[in-house]
Design a protein around this motif. Structure first.
Motif, PDB file in Angstrom:
ATOM      1  N   ASP A   9      12.472 -20.194  -8.848  1.00  0.00           N
ATOM      2  CA  ASP A   9      11.371 -21.133  -9.032  1.00  0.00           C
ATOM      3  C   ASP A   9      10.710 -21.363  -7.672  1.00  0.00           C
ATOM      4  OD1 ASP A   9      12.537 -23.359  -7.607  1.00  0.00           O
ATOM      5  OD2 ASP A   9      13.646 -23.920  -9.395  1.00  0.00           O
ATOM      6  N   GLY A  10       9.502 -21.879  -7.691  1.00  0.00           N
ATOM      7  CA  GLY A  10       8.712 -22.028  -6.471  1.00  0.00           C
ATOM      8  C   GLY A  10       9.353 -22.899  -5.412  1.00  0.00           C
ATOM      9  N   THR A  11      10.012 -23.971  -5.839  1.00  0.00           N
ATOM     10  CA  THR A  11      10.641 -24.890  -4.896  1.00  0.00           C
ATOM     11  C   THR A  11      11.797 -24.213  -4.160  1.00  0.00           C
ATOM     12  OG1 THR A  11      10.063 -26.748  -6.329  1.00  0.00           O
ATOM     13  CG2 THR A  11      11.768 -27.142  -4.676  1.00  0.00           C
ATOM     14  N   LEU A  12      12.635 -23.501  -4.906  1.00  0.00           N
ATOM     15  CA  LEU A  12      13.754 -22.798  -4.281  1.00  0.00           C
ATOM     16  C   LEU A  12      13.258 -21.701  -3.353  1.00  0.00           C
ATOM     17  CD1 LEU A  12      16.754 -22.265  -3.912  1.00  0.00           C
ATOM     18  CD2 LEU A  12      16.696 -20.891  -6.018  1.00  0.00           C
ATOM     19  N   TYR A  13      12.251 -20.964  -3.792  1.00  0.00           N
ATOM     20  CA  TYR A  13      11.681 -19.893  -2.964  1.00  0.00           C
ATOM     21  C   TYR A  13      11.144 -20.456  -1.643  1.00  0.00           C
ATOM     22  CZ  TYR A  13       8.591 -16.216  -1.321  1.00  0.00           C
ATOM     23  OH  TYR A  13       7.962 -15.279  -0.551  1.00  0.00           O
ATOM     24  N   ALA A  14      10.414 -21.567  -1.717  1.00  0.00           N
ATOM     25  CA  ALA A  14       9.859 -22.182  -0.511  1.00  0.00           C
ATOM     26  C   ALA A  14      10.962 -22.646   0.431  1.00  0.00           C
ATOM     27  CB  ALA A  14       8.947 -23.343  -0.881  1.00  0.00           C
ATOM     28  N   ALA A  15      12.010 -23.256  -0.121  1.00  0.00           N
ATOM     29  CA  ALA A  15      13.120 -23.734   0.708  1.00  0.00           C
ATOM     30  C   ALA A  15      13.852 -22.568   1.369  1.00  0.00           C
ATOM     31  CB  ALA A  15      14.090 -24.563  -0.135  1.00  0.00           C
ATOM     32  N   LEU A  16      14.121 -21.507   0.608  1.00  0.00           N
ATOM     33  CA  LEU A  16      14.799 -20.338   1.183  1.00  0.00           C
ATOM     34  C   LEU A  16      13.939 -19.676   2.255  1.00  0.00           C
ATOM     35  CD1 LEU A  16      16.349 -18.751  -2.025  1.00  0.00           C
ATOM     36  CD2 LEU A  16      17.605 -19.744  -0.091  1.00  0.00           C
ATOM     37  N   THR A  17      12.656 -19.611   2.029  1.00  0.00           N
ATOM     38  CA  THR A  17      11.753 -19.012   3.010  1.00  0.00           C
ATOM     39  C   THR A  17      11.753 -19.809   4.309  1.00  0.00           C
ATOM     40  OG1 THR A  17      10.370 -18.122   1.249  1.00  0.00           O
ATOM     41  CG2 THR A  17       9.369 -18.285   3.416  1.00  0.00           C
ATOM     42  N   ARG A  18      11.706 -21.149   4.197  1.00  0.00           N
ATOM     43  CA  ARG A  18      11.746 -21.999   5.402  1.00  0.00           C
ATOM     44  C   ARG A  18      13.059 -21.816   6.148  1.00  0.00           C
ATOM     45  NH1 ARG A  18       9.405 -25.777   1.983  1.00  0.00           N
ATOM     46  NH2 ARG A  18      11.420 -26.755   1.622  1.00  0.00           N
ATOM     47  N   ARG A  19      14.176 -21.800   5.415  1.00  0.00           N
ATOM     48  CA  ARG A  19      15.474 -21.645   6.064  1.00  0.00           C
ATOM     49  C   ARG A  19      15.605 -20.282   6.716  1.00  0.00           C
ATOM     50  NH1 ARG A  19      19.737 -24.936   4.424  1.00  0.00           N
ATOM     51  NH2 ARG A  19      20.722 -23.985   6.224  1.00  0.00           N
ATOM     52  N   ALA A  20      15.101 -19.236   6.068  1.00  0.00           N
ATOM     53  CA  ALA A  20      15.146 -17.887   6.641  1.00  0.00           C
ATOM     54  C   ALA A  20      14.333 -17.842   7.930  1.00  0.00           C
ATOM     55  CB  ALA A  20      14.626 -16.857   5.639  1.00  0.00           C
ATOM     56  N   ARG A  21      13.140 -18.425   7.900  1.00  0.00           N
ATOM     57  CA  ARG A  21      12.292 -18.464   9.087  1.00  0.00           C
ATOM     58  C   ARG A  21      12.991 -19.236  10.204  1.00  0.00           C
ATOM     59  NH1 ARG A  21       7.247 -20.079   7.025  1.00  0.00           N
ATOM     60  NH2 ARG A  21       8.157 -22.145   6.927  1.00  0.00           N
TER      61      ARG A  21
END
Length: 99
Positions: A9-21
């Protein structure tokens, strides 16, 4: 190498992307390390190679913050506000008042 595809889902994707960055990793590299942690029999923390650096950084920053706070409480307040903004941007705060 096998390939796995799945939907987020969009929220999980955004959180994972921020953490990866924040970890200076690609999203795929970050998720691979999370999956490695999930199947590690010793249940060790995958990012442990950075734990020593993190601990040392926290100690140094604590000493600096104490010194700055004694000399200029206003400068400390501004620095903490900047730190909160950076951590929030990277998805590293647990809540509004985590810092």
């Amino acid at each position: 190498m096998p390939k796995v595809n799945f939907r987020l889902d969009g929220t999980l994707y955004a959180a994972l992307t921020r953490r990866a960055r924040g970890a200076n990793l690609s999203l795929s590299g970050f998720i691979r390390q999370l999956l490695e942690q999930a199947v590690d029999e010793r249940k060790r923390y995958v990012f442990s190679s950075q734990d020593e650096i993190l601990a040392t950084s926290i100690q140094i920053l604590s000493i600096v913050a104490t010194s700055v706070g004694q000399q200029s409480p206003k400068a400390l307040e501004q620095g903490m506000a900047q730190a909160r903004a950076i951590l929030a941007e990277r998805g590293l705060l647990g809540g509004e008042d985590a810092l």
